[in-house]
Structures are given as C-alpha cells and as structure tokens.
Write a protein that holds these residues in place. Structure first.
Motif, PDB file in Angstrom:
ATOM      1  N   LEU A  85     -10.162   2.893 -13.613  1.00  0.00           N
ATOM      2  CA  LEU A  85      -9.975   4.344 -13.553  1.00  0.00           C
ATOM      3  C   LEU A  85      -8.498   4.705 -13.650  1.00  0.00           C
ATOM      4  O   LEU A  85      -8.126   5.667 -14.353  1.00  0.00           O
ATOM      5  CB  LEU A  85     -10.569   4.891 -12.249  1.00  0.00           C
ATOM      6  N   LEU A  86      -7.654   3.950 -12.972  1.00  0.00           N
ATOM      7  CA  LEU A  86      -6.217   4.216 -13.042  1.00  0.00           C
ATOM      8  C   LEU A  86      -5.660   3.895 -14.423  1.00  0.00           C
ATOM      9  O   LEU A  86      -4.729   4.565 -14.886  1.00  0.00           O
ATOM     10  CB  LEU A  86      -5.486   3.397 -11.980  1.00  0.00           C
ATOM     11  N   LYS A  87      -6.238   2.906 -15.110  1.00  0.00           N
ATOM     12  CA  LYS A  87      -5.831   2.607 -16.479  1.00  0.00           C
ATOM     13  C   LYS A  87      -6.158   3.775 -17.401  1.00  0.00           C
ATOM     14  O   LYS A  87      -5.346   4.158 -18.262  1.00  0.00           O
ATOM     15  CB  LYS A  87      -6.523   1.340 -16.959  1.00  0.00           C
ATOM     16  N   GLY A  88      -7.362   4.342 -17.222  1.00  0.00           N
ATOM     17  CA  GLY A  88      -7.716   5.506 -18.015  1.00  0.00           C
ATOM     18  C   GLY A  88      -6.816   6.689 -17.741  1.00  0.00           C
ATOM     19  O   GLY A  88      -6.410   7.411 -18.658  1.00  0.00           O
ATOM     20  N   LEU A  89      -6.465   6.885 -16.471  1.00  0.00           N
ATOM     21  CA  LEU A  89      -5.545   7.971 -16.114  1.00  0.00           C
ATOM     22  C   LEU A  89      -4.164   7.725 -16.686  1.00  0.00           C
ATOM     23  O   LEU A  89      -3.508   8.658 -17.177  1.00  0.00           O
ATOM     24  CB  LEU A  89      -5.471   8.098 -14.590  1.00  0.00           C
ATOM     25  N   ASP A  90      -3.732   6.476 -16.676  1.00  0.00           N
ATOM     26  CA  ASP A  90      -2.412   6.150 -17.210  1.00  0.00           C
ATOM     27  C   ASP A  90      -2.353   6.364 -18.721  1.00  0.00           C
ATOM     28  O   ASP A  90      -1.351   6.863 -19.249  1.00  0.00           O
ATOM     29  CB  ASP A  90      -2.066   4.703 -16.871  1.00  0.00           C
ATOM     30  N   ASP A  91      -3.423   5.991 -19.426  1.00  0.00           N
ATOM     31  CA  ASP A  91      -3.461   6.206 -20.870  1.00  0.00           C
ATOM     32  C   ASP A  91      -3.440   7.692 -21.215  1.00  0.00           C
ATOM     33  O   ASP A  91      -2.930   8.085 -22.273  1.00  0.00           O
ATOM     34  CB  ASP A  91      -4.713   5.557 -21.468  1.00  0.00           C
ATOM     35  N   TYR A  92      -3.984   8.511 -20.319  1.00  0.00           N
ATOM     36  CA  TYR A  92      -4.038   9.956 -20.570  1.00  0.00           C
ATOM     37  C   TYR A  92      -2.725  10.635 -20.179  1.00  0.00           C
ATOM     38  O   TYR A  92      -2.187  11.454 -20.937  1.00  0.00           O
ATOM     39  CB  TYR A  92      -5.195  10.577 -19.794  1.00  0.00           C
ATOM     40  N   GLU A  93      -2.190  10.291 -19.019  1.00  0.00           N
ATOM     41  CA  GLU A  93      -0.984  10.941 -18.522  1.00  0.00           C
ATOM     42  C   GLU A  93       0.293  10.339 -19.108  1.00  0.00           C
ATOM     43  O   GLU A  93       1.258  11.056 -19.376  1.00  0.00           O
ATOM     44  CB  GLU A  93      -0.928  10.838 -16.990  1.00  0.00           C
ATOM     45  N   MET A  94       0.305   8.996 -19.263  1.00  0.00           N
ATOM     46  CA  MET A  94       1.482   8.277 -19.743  1.00  0.00           C
ATOM     47  C   MET A  94       2.713   8.596 -18.908  1.00  0.00           C
ATOM     48  O   MET A  94       3.797   8.884 -19.431  1.00  0.00           O
ATOM     49  CB  MET A  94       1.752   8.597 -21.224  1.00  0.00           C
ATOM     50  N   ALA A  95       2.547   8.535 -17.592  1.00  0.00           N
ATOM     51  CA  ALA A  95       3.643   8.797 -16.669  1.00  0.00           C
ATOM     52  C   ALA A  95       3.983   7.516 -15.921  1.00  0.00           C
ATOM     53  O   ALA A  95       3.158   6.604 -15.789  1.00  0.00           O
ATOM     54  CB  ALA A  95       3.264   9.900 -15.681  1.00  0.00           C
ATOM     55  N   VAL A  96       5.204   7.445 -15.425  1.00  0.00           N
ATOM     56  CA  VAL A  96       5.659   6.254 -14.714  1.00  0.00           C
ATOM     57  C   VAL A  96       4.835   6.036 -13.447  1.00  0.00           C
ATOM     58  O   VAL A  96       4.470   4.902 -13.111  1.00  0.00           O
ATOM     59  CB  VAL A  96       7.158   6.374 -14.370  1.00  0.00           C
ATOM     60  N   ALA A  97       4.522   7.117 -12.745  1.00  0.00           N
ATOM     61  CA  ALA A  97       3.782   7.000 -11.486  1.00  0.00           C
ATOM     62  C   ALA A  97       2.397   6.402 -11.712  1.00  0.00           C
ATOM     63  O   ALA A  97       1.969   5.511 -10.965  1.00  0.00           O
ATOM     64  CB  ALA A  97       3.666   8.374 -10.826  1.00  0.00           C
ATOM     65  N   THR A  98       1.695   6.879 -12.745  1.00  0.00           N
ATOM     66  CA  THR A  98       0.358   6.355 -13.020  1.00  0.00           C
ATOM     67  C   THR A  98       0.418   4.903 -13.485  1.00  0.00           C
ATOM     68  O   THR A  98      -0.463   4.099 -13.166  1.00  0.00           O
ATOM     69  CB  THR A  98      -0.356   7.220 -14.068  1.00  0.00           C
ATOM     70  N   THR A  99       1.474   4.565 -14.226  1.00  0.00           N
ATOM     71  CA  THR A  99       1.631   3.179 -14.670  1.00  0.00           C
ATOM     72  C   THR A  99       1.842   2.246 -13.488  1.00  0.00           C
ATOM     73  O   THR A  99       1.245   1.158 -13.417  1.00  0.00           O
ATOM     74  CB  THR A  99       2.814   3.050 -15.649  1.00  0.00           C
ATOM     75  N   VAL A 100       2.671   2.662 -12.536  1.00  0.00           N
ATOM     76  CA  VAL A 100       2.926   1.847 -11.346  1.00  0.00           C
ATOM     77  C   VAL A 100       1.647   1.687 -10.527  1.00  0.00           C
ATOM     78  O   VAL A 100       1.322   0.581 -10.068  1.00  0.00           O
ATOM     79  CB  VAL A 100       4.050   2.477 -10.500  1.00  0.00           C
ATOM     80  N   LEU A 101       0.918   2.781 -10.345  1.00  0.00           N
ATOM     81  CA  LEU A 101      -0.337   2.707  -9.597  1.00  0.00           C
ATOM     82  C   LEU A 101      -1.335   1.782 -10.275  1.00  0.00           C
ATOM     83  O   LEU A 101      -2.024   0.993  -9.611  1.00  0.00           O
ATOM     84  CB  LEU A 101      -0.936   4.116  -9.448  1.00  0.00           C
ATOM     85  N   TYR A 102      -1.394   1.875 -11.600  1.00  0.00           N
ATOM     86  CA  TYR A 102      -2.313   1.001 -12.339  1.00  0.00           C
ATOM     87  C   TYR A 102      -1.932  -0.457 -12.170  1.00  0.00           C
ATOM     88  O   TYR A 102      -2.801  -1.308 -11.908  1.00  0.00           O
ATOM     89  CB  TYR A 102      -2.320   1.374 -13.820  1.00  0.00           C
ATOM     90  N   LEU A 103      -0.642  -0.773 -12.305  1.00  0.00           N
ATOM     91  CA  LEU A 103      -0.203  -2.157 -12.188  1.00  0.00           C
ATOM     92  C   LEU A 103      -0.458  -2.716 -10.791  1.00  0.00           C
ATOM     93  O   LEU A 103      -0.835  -3.887 -10.641  1.00  0.00           O
ATOM     94  CB  LEU A 103       1.278  -2.271 -12.544  1.00  0.00           C
ATOM     95  N   ILE A 104      -0.260  -1.874  -9.766  1.00  0.00           N
ATOM     96  CA  ILE A 104      -0.540  -2.321  -8.399  1.00  0.00           C
ATOM     97  C   ILE A 104      -2.030  -2.591  -8.214  1.00  0.00           C
ATOM     98  O   ILE A 104      -2.437  -3.640  -7.684  1.00  0.00           O
ATOM     99  CB  ILE A 104      -0.048  -1.269  -7.385  1.00  0.00           C
ATOM    100  N   ALA A 105      -2.867  -1.648  -8.663  1.00  0.00           N
ATOM    101  CA  ALA A 105      -4.315  -1.810  -8.525  1.00  0.00           C
ATOM    102  C   ALA A 105      -4.816  -3.002  -9.337  1.00  0.00           C
ATOM    103  O   ALA A 105      -5.676  -3.766  -8.884  1.00  0.00           O
ATOM    104  CB  ALA A 105      -5.028  -0.530  -8.962  1.00  0.00           C
ATOM    105  N   LYS A 106      -4.277  -3.170 -10.533  1.00  0.00           N
ATOM    106  CA  LYS A 106      -4.692  -4.296 -11.378  1.00  0.00           C
ATOM    107  C   LYS A 106      -4.280  -5.617 -10.756  1.00  0.00           C
ATOM    108  O   LYS A 106      -5.039  -6.601 -10.800  1.00  0.00           O
ATOM    109  CB  LYS A 106      -4.064  -4.143 -12.762  1.00  0.00           C
TER     110      LYS A 106
END
Length: 218
Positions: A85-106
C-alpha cells in the motif's frame, strides 16, 4: 514471476485491452502512455491480492486449529500488504516522505519474511535435531545468504536509475525478476526437504485413510 511484476502486467493488460475495445473511451485511456499512468496509479491493487488471500488462509487456519503460529504467519503477510500500500502511495505521490515510509515498511516485511524462511519454512536453526538431505552445512549457509541478498534487492530497485547508469529500462527489472525466480525455486527445494525429512505438518502421521460411513450423517 512474482506478485509485483505479475500485478503490474495484469493491470496494464486489462487497461490496454479494454481501451482497444472502446469500453473506457470516456475515461481518456487511449494509448500506451495512458495505460502506463493508469498502471502506476492502480497497479498495486492486484499485486496485493496474493498476500491478502494468504492472510485470510492463515486466519482461517488459526480459527480451525487455535495454533498461534498461524497468527504469526498472518502477521508476515500483513506487513507485506502494508508495504504494498505504501508503494502504491509512493508511486502516486512521489514524495520523499512516502518513499522513506515505503522503504521502512518494506525492510520490516523482508526481515520478517526472511526470519520466517530460516526459522519455520526451512528450519535451519534447529542444529542436529534437523535432518538434512545435503551433506555440506555450507549449502544451507549460502542459501540463507542468497535469500537475504535477493530479498534486499528492492533497495537497488528504489535507488538505481537505469538511465543514469546507462541501462535500458527493462534490464534491471529483468535481472531482479530472474533473481527472484531463482530464490523462489531454491525456497521450494529447502521447504520440501524440511517437510520431507522432519514431517513438521504431520501429513504422514497415519499410513491409512479411515473409511467414513456416509449413512451415519444422513
């Protein structure tokens, strides 16, 4: 080859076919670029379905057996769902915060899955209590290391820009897909070896199937 690539291909194929048939003519999905954008925005949904189905299976097994190990296994799939879900959000938002959250969750989900592989699916840490088909201990050590390296490849996928290193866009995904295919094939070998040698799931606790008189239940 895995849920992520298959999910993206499935989403793009559905978009492309329905566009050709004119079923989405009003939505503006008219060409490959539009379908690529559509896949980037919504392709994460089918990617999560296999994880969701396995999560439901684990919950069902827990209610059937009351064994907590199934809840722990369900927790593994829940971390994969959150990361997706965070990967999908990161692909949509393309923001640093979402990328960091995705990497942590992954990272959490991959550590969880790696631990489950080694402790439960493969049973590598039971020492002499675990029967083995392969003589060399180094084989199991190398398998664990390879599993760790391939599970960590998402960092390469997130950090490396193929254009900057002079690669075609398809090269890196192809390499990672082949590595993932190899990892899953290896996982199957050691999973079957562990089950066959140690009978963890007790599938062969009896050597006969009792005859059931169906008339008793009528």
């Amino acid at each position: 080859i895995n849920a992520e690539y298959m999910g993206g291909d499935l989403t793009f194929s559905i978009c492309y076919i329905t566009t050709m048939l004119g079923e989405t003519s009003d939505s503006g999905l008219q060409d490959d670029k539009s379908c690529s954008k559509f896949t980037s925005n919504y392709g994460f949904i089918p990617k999560l379905l296999p994880y969701f189905w396995r999560f439901c299976q684990c919950i069902k097994m827990y209610y059937a057996t009351r064994q907590r190990v199934h809840l722990i296994n369900a927790g593994k799939y829940s971390t994969l769902i959150i990361a997706g879900l965070l990967k999908g959000l990161d692909d949509y938002e393309m923001a640093v915060a979402t990328t960091v959250l995705y990497l942590i969750a992954k990272s959490i989900s991959q550590i969880y899955s790696l631990t489950w592989d080694i402790l439960m699916d493969w049973g590598f840490v039971r020492g002499s209590a675990r029967q083995r088909l392969f003589n060399g201990v180094y084989i199991y050590v190398l398998a664990g290391l390879f599993d760790f390296v391939v599970r960590s490849s998402f960092i390469i996928d997130a950090a490396v820009d193929p254009k900057r290193v002079g690669l075609q866009p398809w090269v890196l995904p192809s390499i990672l897909a082949i590595a993932e295919l190899t990892r899953r094939a290896m996982w199957s070998v050691f999973r079957l070896e562990n089950e066959n040698c140690n009978n963890l799931e007790k599938y062969r606790s009896v050597d006969f199937v009792p005859v059931v008189d169906l008339h008793e239940y009528q």
